[in-house]
Scaffold this motif. Structure first.
Motif, short mmCIF file in Angstrom:
data_model
loop_
_atom_site.label_atom_id
_atom_site.label_comp_id
_atom_site.label_asym_id
_atom_site.label_seq_id
_atom_site.Cartn_x
_atom_site.Cartn_y
_atom_site.Cartn_z
N GLU A 8 0.84 -1.20 0.00
CA GLU A 8 0.00 0.00 0.00
C GLU A 8 0.87 1.24 0.00
O GLU A 8 1.97 1.24 0.54
N VAL A 9 0.36 2.29 -0.62
CA VAL A 9 0.99 3.61 -0.59
C VAL A 9 -0.01 4.52 0.10
O VAL A 9 -1.07 4.80 -0.46
N ALA A 14 -1.58 -0.67 -3.72
CA ALA A 14 -0.74 -0.60 -4.91
C ALA A 14 -0.75 -1.93 -5.64
O ALA A 14 -0.78 -1.98 -6.86
N ALA A 28 -0.17 -5.51 -9.96
CA ALA A 28 -0.77 -4.19 -9.68
C ALA A 28 -2.24 -4.30 -9.30
O ALA A 28 -2.99 -5.08 -9.88
N PHE A 33 -0.35 1.67 -10.90
CA PHE A 33 0.85 0.89 -10.58
C PHE A 33 1.21 -0.13 -11.66
O PHE A 33 2.04 -1.02 -11.44
N ALA A 51 6.86 1.38 -5.32
CA ALA A 51 5.51 1.93 -5.43
C ALA A 51 5.50 3.39 -4.96
O ALA A 51 4.88 4.24 -5.61
N VAL A 55 4.58 6.78 -7.29
CA VAL A 55 3.56 7.78 -6.90
C VAL A 55 4.17 9.17 -6.80
O VAL A 55 3.57 10.16 -7.19
#
Length: 62
Positions: A8-9, A14, A28, A33, A51, A55
């Motif tokens: 996760e971002v 992600a 993805a 992603f 990731a 972003v």
């Protein structure tokens, strides 16, 4: 060590990484992603960093 991790971002998913020969393969979770799709990472932390770089607009050099 686990065979699968969720990446996760922030609070945005992600993708997931799954243990594969040579490391962990990225899948993805959204179009954002897709540039990481299929890439092999040594570990979950490396995939997470990639990731975050994607972003933030940084290059994805390994």
């Amino acid at each position: 060590m686990s065979d699968t991790y969720i990446i996760e971002v922030g609070s945005q998913p992600a993708g997931i990484i799954v243990r594969a020969p040579g490391g962990y393969r990225f899948f993805a979770a959204s179009h954002r992603f897709n540039r990481l799709e299929g890439q092999i990472f040594r570990n979950a932390r490396e995939a997470e960093r990639a990731a975050y770089r994607l972003v933030s607009g940084m290059t994805l050099a390994a």
